[in-house]
Scaffold this motif. Structure first.
Motif, PDB file in Angstrom:
ATOM      1  N   TYR A 190      45.470 -47.484   4.865  1.00  0.00           N
ATOM      2  CA  TYR A 190      44.845 -47.130   3.584  1.00  0.00           C
ATOM      3  C   TYR A 190      44.101 -48.366   3.123  1.00  0.00           C
ATOM      4  O   TYR A 190      44.711 -49.413   2.886  1.00  0.00           O
ATOM      5  CB  TYR A 190      45.926 -46.720   2.593  1.00  0.00           C
ATOM      6  N   VAL A 191      42.752 -48.280   3.040  1.00  0.00           N
ATOM      7  CA  VAL A 191      41.937 -49.483   2.829  1.00  0.00           C
ATOM      8  C   VAL A 191      40.993 -49.314   1.643  1.00  0.00           C
ATOM      9  O   VAL A 191      40.639 -48.208   1.250  1.00  0.00           O
ATOM     10  CB  VAL A 191      41.122 -49.828   4.089  1.00  0.00           C
ATOM     11  N   LEU A 192      40.592 -50.463   1.119  1.00  0.00           N
ATOM     12  CA  LEU A 192      39.598 -50.538   0.047  1.00  0.00           C
ATOM     13  C   LEU A 192      38.412 -51.336   0.567  1.00  0.00           C
ATOM     14  O   LEU A 192      38.563 -52.497   0.976  1.00  0.00           O
ATOM     15  CB  LEU A 192      40.189 -51.217  -1.192  1.00  0.00           C
ATOM     16  N   LEU A 193      37.229 -50.711   0.591  1.00  0.00           N
ATOM     17  CA  LEU A 193      36.017 -51.383   1.046  1.00  0.00           C
ATOM     18  C   LEU A 193      35.431 -52.239  -0.066  1.00  0.00           C
ATOM     19  O   LEU A 193      35.746 -52.060  -1.258  1.00  0.00           O
ATOM     20  CB  LEU A 193      34.981 -50.352   1.511  1.00  0.00           C
ATOM     21  N   ASN A 194      34.539 -53.149   0.308  1.00  0.00           N
ATOM     22  CA  ASN A 194      33.886 -54.014  -0.678  1.00  0.00           C
ATOM     23  C   ASN A 194      33.067 -53.202  -1.680  1.00  0.00           C
ATOM     24  O   ASN A 194      32.828 -53.645  -2.810  1.00  0.00           O
ATOM     25  CB  ASN A 194      32.982 -55.028   0.024  1.00  0.00           C
ATOM     26  N   SER A 195      32.621 -52.021  -1.257  1.00  0.00           N
ATOM     27  CA  SER A 195      31.826 -51.159  -2.139  1.00  0.00           C
ATOM     28  C   SER A 195      32.666 -50.484  -3.213  1.00  0.00           C
ATOM     29  O   SER A 195      32.129 -49.828  -4.102  1.00  0.00           O
ATOM     30  CB  SER A 195      31.124 -50.082  -1.305  1.00  0.00           C
ATOM     31  N   GLY A 196      33.985 -50.632  -3.129  1.00  0.00           N
ATOM     32  CA  GLY A 196      34.878 -49.968  -4.077  1.00  0.00           C
ATOM     33  C   GLY A 196      35.394 -48.638  -3.578  1.00  0.00           C
ATOM     34  O   GLY A 196      36.242 -48.010  -4.221  1.00  0.00           O
ATOM     35  N   ILE A 197      34.902 -48.204  -2.426  1.00  0.00           N
ATOM     36  CA  ILE A 197      35.366 -46.942  -1.828  1.00  0.00           C
ATOM     37  C   ILE A 197      36.711 -47.177  -1.149  1.00  0.00           C
ATOM     38  O   ILE A 197      36.917 -48.190  -0.483  1.00  0.00           O
ATOM     39  CB  ILE A 197      34.338 -46.415  -0.809  1.00  0.00           C
ATOM     40  N   SER A 198      37.616 -46.229  -1.297  1.00  0.00           N
ATOM     41  CA  SER A 198      38.916 -46.316  -0.634  1.00  0.00           C
ATOM     42  C   SER A 198      39.113 -45.088   0.249  1.00  0.00           C
ATOM     43  O   SER A 198      38.516 -44.039   0.020  1.00  0.00           O
ATOM     44  CB  SER A 198      40.054 -46.417  -1.655  1.00  0.00           C
ATOM     45  N   GLY A 199      39.930 -45.259   1.261  1.00  0.00           N
ATOM     46  CA  GLY A 199      40.201 -44.157   2.170  1.00  0.00           C
ATOM     47  C   GLY A 199      41.062 -44.627   3.318  1.00  0.00           C
ATOM     48  O   GLY A 199      41.728 -45.668   3.229  1.00  0.00           O
ATOM     49  N   TYR A 200      41.028 -43.886   4.424  1.00  0.00           N
ATOM     50  CA  TYR A 200      41.952 -44.125   5.521  1.00  0.00           C
ATOM     51  C   TYR A 200      41.195 -44.334   6.835  1.00  0.00           C
ATOM     52  O   TYR A 200      40.221 -43.629   7.126  1.00  0.00           O
ATOM     53  CB  TYR A 200      42.910 -42.943   5.665  1.00  0.00           C
ATOM     54  N   ALA A 201      41.676 -45.290   7.622  1.00  0.00           N
ATOM     55  CA  ALA A 201      41.129 -45.560   8.948  1.00  0.00           C
ATOM     56  C   ALA A 201      42.274 -45.584   9.951  1.00  0.00           C
ATOM     57  O   ALA A 201      43.314 -46.197   9.701  1.00  0.00           O
ATOM     58  CB  ALA A 201      40.384 -46.888   8.967  1.00  0.00           C
ATOM     59  N   ARG A 202      42.062 -44.923  11.092  1.00  0.00           N
ATOM     60  CA  ARG A 202      43.127 -44.877  12.088  1.00  0.00           C
ATOM     61  C   ARG A 202      43.347 -46.265  12.690  1.00  0.00           C
ATOM     62  O   ARG A 202      42.400 -47.020  12.902  1.00  0.00           O
ATOM     63  CB  ARG A 202      42.785 -43.870  13.180  1.00  0.00           C
ATOM     64  N   GLU A 203      44.582 -46.565  13.014  1.00  0.00           N
ATOM     65  CA  GLU A 203      44.967 -47.921  13.391  1.00  0.00           C
ATOM     66  C   GLU A 203      44.262 -48.432  14.645  1.00  0.00           C
ATOM     67  O   GLU A 203      44.099 -49.638  14.821  1.00  0.00           O
ATOM     68  CB  GLU A 203      46.474 -48.021  13.591  1.00  0.00           C
TER      69      GLU A 203
END
Length: 700
Positions: free
Chosen positions: A451-464
């Motif tokens: 579960y990550v937060l991008l520099n753009s402020g967008i959050s979501g999920y990326a597979r490991e």
């Protein structure tokens, strides 16, 4: 023990611990007392039937076929006719229909049928004879009543079908004239030929007689009213005075033999079509060792017999099959044949116990073929290892207090099974909440998601497997990560879903803040949402006994049962009153289970030093004490960390996330837990006695 026999004769965020749940929301446990089926007998499985509020799955006709020949029998078991291997036959009810047109050209009838296929008035195409020449008769229906047929007639008239000159669609009905009985089918067909040559509709019919006998008659006409039938009689008397016609008594059970020409509206394919006439009509397609394929039921093939009847004005199809053979398909439909032998044996005993405890729950059937009972998909679900497991436990059932246990089960307990008070408020002391840590077997081979937060402020999920940790952290100690390949999709939920657009992308060299790690959403753990107020209110409509608010601004689980499942939920501080707790699954848009937390997407709650709480929305700001003093943090985009060290991002999106564990009602046996226990060396008896309280395993 007094046994009532069924025998048939005749032929992180998810820091707690892909099978369908075996009971749908709304099911209630019912106990059959000391009355249950014989383990060596047959079971009646409803494939199609209208049983009122208990079950309804209907179809206008069925298409049957087998790799071996099979026979159609009367209700008493008298052979009526044989169906050769690989030949298709159709069966439907002799109900009210709309006769759309009659034409000597198949393509004309097929083109009209294609146009009607897009409507609710489904077409049926028959072939008949007129003086030795073929004619094609297009109908819609059947309909349960004359009134429904008249409504269908209105619909057909508006469908834009091209009609032959001089023809007008009309309602056809269930009233017939009999031209008498005949010693052989050939004699009856000769009489049919004279009637059709004179312009009448006529067919040979097998009629059930006394003492199980069957006779062959010729029936004439398909009138919707007594006056229409009288007109047919008068016309026939004038043209064919040598025939003596009399009305067929209402309710007479008959099998009308017609020829279907509509198996494929792209090219002419013919098959015999048998119409069941009479309110209590019942005939049987006698099974064979290869089984009978039922096209309309997903082309599944079934062992045993198929009982075909008229039930509440709809065609019913009941599979009458030996219990143990039924279990070959049930176990294969419920769990994977690749699971350990002990897991398959546990499922076999549970499924047998459940089936035998049902009694005549569905009136004309003991069980149905869906998750309302147990998944039953016919021979195609069988496998040699499953057959071996069923045979190895033949006759074994779970008993408690002198009764067979209704051994309910669900896909995954999410780490702990449910207490009856958390599901349907009943179930007895056989069902208690137990730890089911082996449920994690469902995610043993699954990838985890960051579960990550991008520099753009967008959050979501990326597979490991698509990102890696850089070894650096934020000032708050949260790890940083980057992509291992170009354009890694950041998903709105921890699962690949082609119907949902990615929330963003991450590339090598870019960094993202890791807020947590979760399992991929599945039967063990899951995240659903965010659901807006409007979506929740639509789903809740009709499922609560009290009035709903005009808008949902807060939603909280306010009471949990022994396993932690939600038993009380408040919206805007008001209790959502449901009939029983398991209804929360369907009330909130079809959640996998009731073992969940609710997280608002656009707000967070702050606990003050004085014990008071305050909710901060995405458009608000809050004072935060940092190392440099008090600063102001905006709501949207703020990362909040809970007391358990879990972190999340407050978004500008409205709505609520449901973060949960498990799949199904959770009561009784957890199928994935069974698999995990078997993996760890437990045998089927130990497994069953773990999930069911105070039971013994008895061979009946």
């Amino acid at each position: 023990m007094n046994l009532a026999r069924w025998k048939e004769t005749g032929l992180g965020l998810l820091g707690r611990g892909v099978l369908a749940a075996s009971m749908v929301a709304g099911s209630l446990l019912t106990f059959a007392g000391t009355t249950h089926a014989d383990t060596g007998g047959a079971i009646r499985v409803a494939l199609y039937a209208d049983i009122g509020s208990k079950y309804k799955s209907t179809v206008p006709l069925v298409t049957l076929q087998s790799d071996l020949g099979f026979s159609l029998l009367s209700q008493a078991g008298t052979p009526l006719l044989s169906v050769p291997a690989q030949n298709k036959v159709r069966v439907s009810l002799d109900g009210y229909r709309v006769k759309v047109l009659e034409t000597p050209t198949w393509q004309v009838a097929a083109d009209a049928a294609k146009k009607l296929q897009a409507t609710s008035d489904k077409p049926q195409l028959f072939m008949a004879s007129r003086g030795g020449a073929k004619v094609y008769q297009l109908y819609t229906g059947s309909y349960a009543s004359e009134a429904a047929a008249k409504s269908g007639l209105t619909s057909v008239m508006k469908a834009g079908v091209s009609l032959p000159e001089g023809q007008t669609p009309a309602v056809a009905g269930t009233r017939h004239l009999s031209a008498g009985s005949y010693a052989t089918l050939e004699e009856a067909q000769a009489v049919v030929g004279s009637l059709t040559a004179a312009g009448f509709d006529a067919w040979p019919v097998f009629v059930s007689g006394e003492g199980g006998s069957a006779r062959t008659e010729v029936w004439v006409g398909e009138a919707a009213s007594d006056s229409d039938l009288a007109a047919v009689s008068a016309s026939a008397a004038a043209l064919l005075p040598q025939l003596v016609l009399s009305p067929v008594a209402a309710g007479t059970a008959g099998l009308i033999i017609r020829m279907d020409a509509g198996l494929d509206f792209s090219s002419e394919v013919q098959a015999f079509h048998y119409l069941l006439s009479g309110s209590d009509a019942k005939f049987t397609a006698a099974g064979n060792e290869k089984g009978i394929l039922l096209t309309e039921r997903s082309k599944r093939t079934y062992r045993g017999n198929l009982e075909l009847g008229n039930l509440n004005g709809s065609l019913s199809v009941i599979n009458v099959v030996p219990l143990e053979q039924y279990l070959y398909a049930v176990v294969g439909g419920e769990v994977s044949s690749g699971w350990p032998d002990e897991a398959l044996k546990a499922q076999a005993v549970a499924a047998r116990s459940y089936a035998l405890a049902q009694g005549n729950r569905f009136d004309v059937a003991n069980v149905v073929d869906t998750t309302l009972s147990q998944v039953y998909n016919g021979i195609g679900a069988e496998a040699p290892v499953i057959t071996k497991a069923v045979d190895a436990t033949a006759g074994e059932v779970l008993m408690s207090g002198g009764k067979i246990v209704e051994a309910v089960f669900s896909s995954n307990g999410g780490g702990v099974t449910a207490d009856p008070s958390e599901v349907w408020n009943n179930g007895g002391d056989t069902f208690v909440s137990v730890v089911s840590s082996e449920d994690a077997a469902a995610v043993a081979s699954s990838k985890k998601w960051y579960y990550v937060l991008l520099n753009s402020g967008i959050s979501g999920y990326a597979r490991e497997d698509n990102i890696k940790l850089t070894g650096n952290t934020t000032a708050a100690g949260l790890p940083l990560a980057t992509a291992t390949t170009k354009d890694v999709n950041i998903r709105p939920l921890p699962i690949i879903d082609s119907s949902a657009n990615p929330a963003g992308k991450l590339n090598p060299g870019d960094t993202a803040v890791v807020l947590g790690q979760v399992y991929e959403s599945g039967s063990y753990s899951w995240i659903k949402g965010p659901y807006t107020s409007a979506e929740l209110l639509k789903s809740l409509s009709g499922k609560t006994s009290n009035a709903l608010p005009s808008s949902i601004t807060s939603l909280q689980v306010t009471k949990r049962g022994p396993s932690g499942r939600a038993v009380e939920v408040k919206a805007n501080g008001q209790i959502l009153q449901v009939k029983y707790p398991d209804l929360f699954r369907s009330s909130f848009g079809g959640l996998p289970s009731t073992l969940f937390d609710i997280v608002p997407a656009g707000s967070y709650t702050v606990l003050g030093a004085d014990g008071t709480t305050a909710t901060i929305g995405s458009v608000a700001s809050a004072g935060v004490i940092s190392a440099t003093g008090k600063v102001t943090a905006n709501g949207s985009g703020t990362v909040v960390m809970g007391a358990d060290q879990s972190s999340r991002v407050v978004t500008s999106s409205p709505g609520f996330y449901f973060i949960g564990w498990g799949n199904g009602h959770g009561l009784g046996m957890s199928q994935w837990g069974v698999k995990g226990m078997a993996d760890n060396g437990y045998d089927y008896r130990q497994i069953l006695q773990h999930y069911f309280n105070n039971v013994t395993i008895v061979k009946e």
